[in-house]
Design an enzyme around this catalytic site. Structure first.
Site: not given
Ligand SMILES: [Mg+2]
Length: 367
Positions: A193, A219, A245, A295
């Protein structure tokens, strides 16, 4: 049944270990805004709205939404969603108004489950499966050896996937990916991420590096504003792209899907519009043959809401699970979730299956 009160309870939990993400940013505390909806039937619903400043969620819920809801039937969930969200479309299409509405919506679903005497996932038509496969979501920025050790410890505990937060340059990122891949072996999913840390050229270079380490998903490499950039990366790279998210409502996700920007869509139930909207986003994902992996980096209330949504959708995979013994996580469940054979069982109590235990949240409460 009538709603008699709608209020927010806020907490702030200081962290022993700062959570470092991309661009030298880090978090030293985690807050939460719990939405509490009382009824004249003696049923209380609990929800959670996620925003960077929980006092903003509190103000919106208590001053804007509560007057619309008090005296109304809490079971008219879709009507209340329309009243909270679409009636204010001119000012507030994305952001904390949606987070606040999400918290209220989740509390209304909790009431509905308790009223009907079933877990929320049953009201949504689930379960598709009786348990969920979690990945361990931790591994914030530290030295490579420490991150590798932590990653291996989650594999030892039985997690089949682990997620890490990187985004501080190609070489520094690669050192950590290499160390973690070495520590967890080839069979554990490694998600990476970037928390929106890169521009297009750097995201492309780093993405090519991630391909060498069989990374499961890449991500939020880019700012959520750059949907075209995300779509271009997805075409150019072999590593699957995950994002969402920081997206809101089914209309926001429709734009992501139409642009072919994601392999893994990540609606946050506590931001995107609650259980009502997350369920619709999952259905939309089905029509694009796209996986939904919501998320979820929140308290036990948000985790429970996410689990009920996922349990009722064939589009969902990989429950984001915080493995750090966060004080307001498992203890808020009536039956705390436990990992067994790589899976976590669904909450079976009526409603969400959580409570705001004063012994758990009391010491973290803020006014
Ligand atoms: Mg994230």
């Amino acid at each position: 049944m009538e709603i008699t009160d709608v209020r927010v309870e806020r907490i702030e939990v200081p962290l022993d270990r700062p959570l470092g993400v991309s661009r030298d940013r880090s978090m030293s505390a985690r807050g939460a805004a719990f939405v509490v909806v009382e009824t004249d039937a003696g049923i209380t619903g609990i929800g959670e709205g996620v925003g960077p400043e929980s006092y903003i969620v509190e103000r919106i819920v208590e001053e804007k939404y509560a007057p619309k809801l008090i005296g109304e039937d809490p079971l008219d969930i879709e009507r209340h969603w329309q009243s909270m969200v679409t009636d204010t479309v001119y000012q507030d299409r994305k952001g904390q108004g949606l987070s606040a509405a999400s918290g209220v919506d989740i509390a209304l679903w909790d009431i509905a489950g308790k009223h009907h005497g079933v877990p929320v996932y049953r009201l949504l038509g689930g379960p598709v499966e009786g348990s969920l496969k979690p990945y361990a979501s931790d591994l914030f920025w530290q030295d490579p050896e420490t991150m590798a050790e932590r990653a291996a410890s989650y594999v030892d505990r039985g997690f089949e996937g682990v997620k890490t937060h990187l985004g501080r340059g190609l070489d520094a990122d690669e050192e950590r990916v290499a160390a973690m891949r070495d520590a967890i072996g080839p069979d554990t999913a490694l998600m990476v991420d970037m928390n929106c840390g890169y521009d297009r050229p750097e995201a492309r270079r780093v993405g090519r590096m991630l391909e060498e380490y069989d990374v499961y998903w890449y991500e939020e490499p880019l700012t959520p504003y750059d949907v075209d950039g995300l779509a271009a990366l997805r075409r150019e790279l072999d590593v699957p792209i995950a994002s969402g998210e920081n997206e809101f409502t089914k209309w926001g996700f429709h734009d992501l899907f139409e642009a072919d920007a994601v392999d893994y869509a990540m609606p946050d139930v506590m931001r995107c519009g609650g259980i009502t909207e997350a369920t619709k986003i999952c259905a939309l994902a089905e029509t694009y043959n796209t996986v939904c992996s919501p998320h979820c980096f929140t308290t036990g209330v948000g985790l429970a809401a996410t689990m009920h949504v996922m349990a009722a959708s064939p589009a969902c995979e990989w429950l984001e699970f915080d493995p750090t013994d966060f004080e307001v996580y498992e203890p808020l469940f009536k039956t705390p979730p436990t990992l067994s054979d790589g899976r976590i069982a669904l909450p079976e109590e009526p409603g969400l299956g959580v409570h705001l235990d004063e012994d758990v949240i009391g010491e973290f409460r803020v006014d």
